[in-house]
Design an enzyme around this catalytic site. Structure first.
Site, PDB file in Angstrom:
ATOM      1  N   GLN A  73      36.391  39.014  43.860  1.00 15.11           N
ATOM      2  CA  GLN A  73      36.306  40.083  42.882  1.00 15.11           C
ATOM      3  C   GLN A  73      35.572  41.778  43.985  1.00 15.11           C
ATOM      4  OE1 GLN A  73      33.012  39.644  39.994  1.00 15.11           O
ATOM      5  NE2 GLN A  73      34.251  38.538  39.594  1.00 15.11           N
ATOM      6  N   GLY A  74      35.995  43.488  43.794  1.00 11.77           N
ATOM      7  CA  GLY A  74      36.043  44.071  45.229  1.00 11.77           C
ATOM      8  C   GLY A  74      34.155  44.441  45.051  1.00 11.77           C
TER       9      GLY A  74
END
Length: 185
Positions: A73-74
């Site tokens: 996830q970013g």
């Protein structure tokens, strides 16, 4: 320590241990791949998205693997670089059916390859072109071209078509890491 462990140590047959960093964008199949590489009796039945990271261990014929499964996830990708120094190999998992985010995956791989902890060492890079079973997935050759893998000239790299759900292609990748990459780990 058991008798066989002591005998193996005495004979110098102890398996070499290797730290592997497993990265890639969220939903690419990293955790499912690692789960499938574990012995069947220890595999989880339900896979949930990784938050932060997890550590898993599995054994091949000649190596003991400690795998750091990093969230893709970013907001968690900045954690990856904290593990570059101890990584002896990198598994980059690519969702071969996610054409829209292929550019983002390439940017993340490029940042890894440009990091000082990686550029200074000959760290092998194994790319799993995952989700090959999906109708619109790109072939390993297409993934390699999109990711610019042929531009990597200072490290051994290999791409394997994979399906994390069935395990197809995973042993080929691990076999390359354990012997075929000709990288002195």
């Amino acid at each position: 320590m058991g008798l066989f462990d002591r005998l193996s140590n005495w004979l110098g047959l102890k398996k070499k241990e290797i730290n592997v960093l497993c990265i890639g964008l969220d939903n690419s199949g990293k955790t499912t791949i690692i789960n499938k590489l574990k012995p069947e009796k220890t595999q989880a039945q339900d896979i949930v998205p990784t938050v932060g990271f997890t550590v898993e261990k599995f054994i091949s014929q000649s190596l003991n693997f400690t795998v750091f499964d990093m969230s893709g996830q970013g907001r968690y990708r900045n954690l990856w670089e904290h593990y570059y120094k101890t990584a002896q190999a990198v598994i980059f998992v690519l969702d071969s059916s996610d054409k829209l985010r292929m550019v983002v995956a390439k940017e993340e791989l490029d940042m890894l390859l440009q990091h000082p902890e990686i550029t200074q060492r000959r760290v092998p890079i194994l790319v799993f072109a995952n989700k090959m079973d999906l109708k619109d997935s790109l072939s390993p050759v297409q993934c390699s071209n999109k990711m610019g893998l042929h531009d990597i000239t200072n490290k051994p790299w290999h791409i394997c078509a994979s399906n994390a759900l069935t395990g197809e292609g995973l042993n080929d990748g691990v076999d390359w890491l354990t012997g075929g990459c000709n990288c002195h780990m």
